[in-house]
Design an enzyme around this catalytic site. Structure first.
Site, PDB file in Angstrom:
ATOM      1  N   ASP A  57       0.828  -1.209   0.000  1.00  0.00           N
ATOM      2  CA  ASP A  57       0.000   0.000   0.000  1.00  0.00           C
ATOM      3  C   ASP A  57       0.862   1.259   0.000  1.00  0.00           C
ATOM      4  OD1 ASP A  57      -2.497  -1.103   0.007  1.00  0.00           O
ATOM      5  OD2 ASP A  57      -3.071  -0.410   1.985  1.00  0.00           O
ATOM      6  N   GLU A  82      -3.942   6.755   2.846  1.00  0.00           N
ATOM      7  CA  GLU A  82      -4.220   6.177   4.153  1.00  0.00           C
ATOM      8  C   GLU A  82      -2.967   5.986   5.004  1.00  0.00           C
ATOM      9  OE1 GLU A  82      -6.120   2.407   3.684  1.00  0.00           O
ATOM     10  OE2 GLU A  82      -6.491   2.175   5.816  1.00  0.00           O
ATOM     11  N   ASP A 158      -6.442   5.539  -2.666  1.00  0.00           N
ATOM     12  CA  ASP A 158      -6.476   4.259  -1.960  1.00  0.00           C
ATOM     13  C   ASP A 158      -5.697   3.281  -2.837  1.00  0.00           C
ATOM     14  OD1 ASP A 158      -6.847   1.945  -0.610  1.00  0.00           O
ATOM     15  OD2 ASP A 158      -8.950   2.300  -0.156  1.00  0.00           O
ATOM     16  N   ILE A 160      -4.680   0.127  -2.562  1.00  0.00           N
ATOM     17  CA  ILE A 160      -5.312  -1.190  -2.754  1.00  0.00           C
ATOM     18  C   ILE A 160      -6.563  -1.193  -1.890  1.00  0.00           C
ATOM     19  CG2 ILE A 160      -5.111  -3.696  -2.505  1.00  0.00           C
ATOM     20  CD1 ILE A 160      -2.097  -3.452  -2.722  1.00  0.00           C
ATOM     21  N   ASP A 161      -7.717  -1.014  -2.508  1.00  0.00           N
ATOM     22  CA  ASP A 161      -8.952  -1.115  -1.735  1.00  0.00           C
ATOM     23  C   ASP A 161      -9.378  -2.584  -1.710  1.00  0.00           C
ATOM     24  OD1 ASP A 161     -11.190  -0.095  -0.267  1.00  0.00           O
ATOM     25  OD2 ASP A 161     -12.400  -0.512  -2.036  1.00  0.00           O
ATOM     26  N   THR A 163      -8.309  -4.816   0.772  1.00  0.00           N
ATOM     27  CA  THR A 163      -7.045  -5.529   1.011  1.00  0.00           C
ATOM     28  C   THR A 163      -7.278  -6.967   1.477  1.00  0.00           C
ATOM     29  OG1 THR A 163      -7.015  -4.174   3.001  1.00  0.00           O
ATOM     30  CG2 THR A 163      -5.333  -3.731   1.397  1.00  0.00           C
ATOM     31  N   ASP A 302     -11.654   6.202  -0.107  1.00  0.00           N
ATOM     32  CA  ASP A 302     -12.524   5.180  -0.708  1.00  0.00           C
ATOM     33  C   ASP A 302     -13.499   5.780  -1.725  1.00  0.00           C
ATOM     34  OD1 ASP A 302     -11.769   2.835   0.819  1.00  0.00           O
ATOM     35  OD2 ASP A 302     -12.813   3.703   2.541  1.00  0.00           O
TER      36      ASP A 302
HETATM   37  C1  2IP Z   1     -12.137  -1.093   3.094  1.00  0.00           C
HETATM   38  C2  2IP Z   1     -12.660  -2.104   2.105  1.00  0.00           C
HETATM   39  C3  2IP Z   1     -13.757  -2.868   2.771  1.00  0.00           C
HETATM   40  C4  2IP Z   1     -14.930  -1.935   3.077  1.00  0.00           C
HETATM   41  C5  2IP Z   1     -14.436  -0.764   3.906  1.00  0.00           C
HETATM   42  C6  2IP Z   1     -13.217  -0.075   3.288  1.00  0.00           C
HETATM   43  O1  2IP Z   1     -10.946  -0.528   2.609  1.00  0.00           O
HETATM   44  O2  2IP Z   1     -13.132  -1.522   0.930  1.00  0.00           O
HETATM   45  O3  2IP Z   1     -14.135  -3.894   1.918  1.00  0.00           O
HETATM   46  O4  2IP Z   1     -15.871  -2.657   3.801  1.00  0.00           O
HETATM   47  O5  2IP Z   1     -15.480   0.167   4.010  1.00  0.00           O
HETATM   48  O6  2IP Z   1     -12.776   0.961   4.119  1.00  0.00           O
HETATM   49  P1  2IP Z   1     -17.067  -3.489   3.120  1.00  0.00           P
HETATM   50  O7  2IP Z   1     -16.465  -4.500   2.222  1.00  0.00           O
HETATM   51  O8  2IP Z   1     -17.801  -4.042   4.273  1.00  0.00           O
HETATM   52  O9  2IP Z   1     -17.834  -2.458   2.350  1.00  0.00           O
HETATM   53  P2  2IP Z   1      -9.465  -1.220   2.821  1.00  0.00           P
HETATM   54  O10 2IP Z   1      -9.528  -2.604   2.320  1.00  0.00           O
HETATM   55  O11 2IP Z   1      -8.596  -0.317   1.972  1.00  0.00           O
HETATM   56  O12 2IP Z   1      -9.196  -1.109   4.281  1.00  0.00           O
HETATM   57 CA    CA Z   2     -10.193   1.312   1.249  1.00  0.00          CA
END
Ligand code: 2IP
Ligand code: CA
Length: 374
Positions: A57, A82, A158, A160-161, A163, A302
């Protein structure tokens, strides 16, 4: 210098470089082993104070900062993400992840973080310094207005969203053909540009590093971009309109049951999927009418990129609680906070009131009239 360089093209190339780094961490045996150690929580992982996914990241985030900051110096201090760049290795030495002038310099820095894993460090450094020009393969990228004030633009990244999906890798389909519930499909790279004075997101680039499967462990990106400046609206997201048969809503697996029930009562066919960026992307691609989240579990990084794309398409991302309270669509904004709130840690970066993402504004009107405050 920056007047002649197209910021959107630069961000598209940065996004693809980020996707390359994300793919390399899963295809290079040594790097994958580090990711998997993390998943299994094996002892070897204790060597790092920070987990390896955090390194991936940070590295992506710093690469984007480095490239954009070099070409657009006026934006350099407003490129936010982040992660912090400080790492502590097993000898207790503080190391700052910095992109070097040369590949060898970057490799040396990574090697000290990776506790002497030379090959892994070199593989990552090679990607960081690779020249990427995927933009030349794309058509329709507009010229941006010459009078763009770069000192008034900020970026949320972001790297890698989703993760957790990135590490687990396993793909799980939902019962809708074009929506994955979990896995690599849900992983996205999100780069969003906002106007610092108005807080409005104006340029968004979203990539799925694992968007197309070419072979067993071989993927290429799918790429989405949008621009919504006062004098220019453009995007590459002309998807077929939904057939109007099903009204699909996309939600987090952790959404509250009473909210889920309300959506079901409004005839939404609900799909649970991982990844905030992925869920927003499914609204962009017309696979879902709405992504609704009633709580503050997403952050500015995000939403900034997908919101800019949705705005370019005539949609937007709204503040869930405020919009219901005011019975008016209130868009998410990204204004820089005053110094006081900056000192309060990460809270100002959170989309604390939840969100509603739509491509068609009539959808939010119907939702608001049915989601009155309790
Ligand atoms: C996270 C990721 C999660 C999401 C959460 C994000 O970001 O996208 O999947 O939760 O809101 O902050 P959900 O899948 O329940 O929507 P990261 O993976 O970058 O921490
Ligand atoms: Ca994210």
């Amino acid at each position: 210098m920056s007047q002649n360089i197209n910021l959107l093209r630069v961000l598209i190339n940065c996004g693809e470089k980020a996707a390359n780094i994300a793919r390399v961490c899963r295809s290079n045996e040594e790097l994958l082993a580090l990711l998997v150690q993390e998943k299994t929580g094996s002892e070897a992982n204790q060597r790092f104070e920070h987990d390896f996914k955090t390194l991936a990241d940070v590295l992506i985030q710093e690469t984007v900062k480095h490239e954009v900051g070099q070409l657009f110096p006026a934006m350099r201090d407003s490129i936010l993400g982040e992660e912090s760049t400080h790492f502590t290795n097993k000898l207790g030495h503080q190391i700052t992840i910095a992109i070097g002038v040369t590949e060898a310099e970057t490799a040396e820095c990574l090697e000290s973080v990776l506790d002497g894993q030379k090959t892994a460090a070199e593989a990552l450094a090679a990607e960081v310094h690779m020249r990427v020009s995927i933009d030349t393969k794309l058509t329709g990228i507009p010229e941006l207005c010459e009078q763009l004030d770069y000192s008034n633009l900020g970026i949320w990244i972001d790297p890698i969203d989703a993760t957790a999906e990135y590490i687990s890798g396993a793909s799980i389909l939902s019962d809708k053909p074009d929506i994955a519930a979990a896995g690599l499909d849900c992983v996205t790279v999100l780069i969003g540009v906002y106007e610092r004075d108005s807080g409005v997101p104006v340029i968004g680039v979203v990539l799925q590093p694992f968007g197309y499967k070419l072979g067993e462990h071989d993927y290429s990106s799918s790429l989405y971009w949008g621009v919504c400046l006062p004098t220019l609206q453009a995007h590459n997201c002309s998807f077929e309109a939904s057939d109007g048969q099903d009204k699909i809503g996309i939600v987090s697996g952790s959404e509250k049951s009473d909210i889920v029930q309300r959506l079901v009562d409004l005839d939404y066919d609900l799909v649970v999927a991982a990844g905030a960026g992925y869920k927003a992307l499914k609204v962009i691609s017309n696979d879902a009418e709405v992504y609704l989240l009633s709580k503050g579990s997403t952050f500015r990084w995000d939403t900034c990129a997908p919101q800019a794309i949705l705005r370019a398409l005539g949609g937007d991302i709204f503040d869930y609680a405020d919009s219901i309270k005011q019975q008016l669509p209130v868009a998410l904004k990204y204004k820089d906070p005053d110094t006081d709130s900056k000192e309060c840690g990460t809270e100002w970066k959170r989309n604390a009131n939840g969100l509603i993402a739509v491509r068609d504004l009539s959808v939010i009107k119907e939702l608001l009239s049915n989601f009155k405050e309790n």
